[in-house]
Enzyme design. Structure first.
Site, mmCIF file in Angstrom:
data_model
loop_
_atom_site.group_PDB
_atom_site.id
_atom_site.type_symbol
_atom_site.label_atom_id
_atom_site.label_comp_id
_atom_site.label_asym_id
_atom_site.label_seq_id
_atom_site.Cartn_x
_atom_site.Cartn_y
_atom_site.Cartn_z
ATOM 1 N N GLU A 143 -5.139 22.533 -36.686
ATOM 2 C CA GLU A 143 -4.626 21.205 -36.400
ATOM 3 C C GLU A 143 -4.530 20.958 -34.896
ATOM 4 O OE1 GLU A 143 -1.916 19.754 -39.965
ATOM 5 O OE2 GLU A 143 -1.222 21.683 -39.205
ATOM 6 N N GLU A 189 -3.475 26.222 -46.103
ATOM 7 C CA GLU A 189 -2.114 26.057 -46.618
ATOM 8 C C GLU A 189 -2.063 25.932 -48.138
ATOM 9 O OE1 GLU A 189 -1.793 24.390 -42.374
ATOM 10 O OE2 GLU A 189 -3.309 24.591 -43.945
ATOM 11 N N GLY A 249 -1.929 25.500 -38.489
ATOM 12 C CA GLY A 249 -1.531 24.771 -37.289
ATOM 13 C C GLY A 249 -2.475 24.989 -36.126
ATOM 14 N N ALA A 288 1.289 28.948 -38.836
ATOM 15 C CA ALA A 288 2.741 28.915 -38.687
ATOM 16 C C ALA A 288 3.340 30.318 -38.675
ATOM 17 C CB ALA A 288 3.365 28.110 -39.821
#
Length: 232
Positions: free
Chosen positions: A131, A153, A128, A72
């Site tokens: 992901e 995270e 991310g 992020a």
């Protein structure tokens, strides 16, 4: 009917003669790719376009030399936190959900667009970025100990918010996923292959060709959990 490709700035599209398209993550003005709000909404626009596009499949790759995606945009996360905390207490959940859900929605739209998607990972894919890779139907990882996938995270007091907590245990099992989710562990090379995070290892410079080869070999455009015989 020809579907016009979306206008992208954080990504670019490279159409190949073999009928595939490359979605190249290449944030302008940055040394490393991150998921800014702009990048998230562009990914959603690409997924919506893909569902009706006349392409055989997609290779997702990085336009940077150092990483696939580092996660992020931390500066934007700080702004989002302030926005959420300024909202009335009873509204904070909805404000947070509406702000952060678009990346999860975009990745889900990508994996259900009906076209096979392969990720060619030649750098770190964290947060991310991991992901996004998990949302691909096939992952080719460069066999280098400096290159790996992870969801760090928890190390900064957060949890993956774009489907990583759901896709990861479905791919590698609960026991294997806990160190990644709770301790920030990264998997590279053979460990990633053995765990199921990677489908194939490649030598540096060969990852895109291997991803394309899979896409052109009657690739299945369904995730394991979207198949009728799926059992958790």
């Amino acid at each position: 009917m020809t579907v016009t490709p979306p206008t992208l700035e954080q990504f670019r599209l490279e159409f190949q003669a073999n009928g595939l398209v490359h979605l190249v993550f290449d944030c302008p003005g940055r040394t490393m790719n991150v998921f800014s709000n702009a990048a998230i909404h562009e990914l959603g626009a690409f997924a919506a376009w893909l569902a009706g596009a006349d392409v055989k499949g997609v290779v997702i790759r990085s336009g940077k030399d150092n990483a696939f995606c580092a996660g992020a945009d931390l500066a934007e996360l700080g702004v989002a936190y302030d926005m959420i905390m300024e909202a009335p207490l009873q509204d904070r959940f909805n404000v947070a959900f509406e702000h952060f859900f678009p990346l999860s929605k975009a990745i889900r739209a990508l994996e259900t667009a009906g076209k096979p998607v392969a990720a060619a990972i030649a750098g770190l894919a964290l947060g991310g970025g991991c992901e996004l890779a998990l949302g691909a139907h096939y992952r080719v990882l460069v066999d280098d100990p400096k290159i790996g996938l992870g969801l760090p995270e928890s190390l900064v007091g957060l949890l993956p918010g774009a489907g990583g907590t759901q896709r990861l245990p479905r791919l590698v099992g609960l026991k294997a996923c806990l160190p990644i989710l709770l301790e920030g562990a990264r998997l590279s090379g053979q460990a990633a292959l053995n765990a199921g995070l990677a489908h194939e290892l490649a030598k540096p410079g060969e990852e895109v060709a291997r991803a394309e080869a899979w896409l052109l070999s009657c690739a299945d455009a369904r995730q394991p959990w979207d198949r009728v015989d799926w059992v958790l």
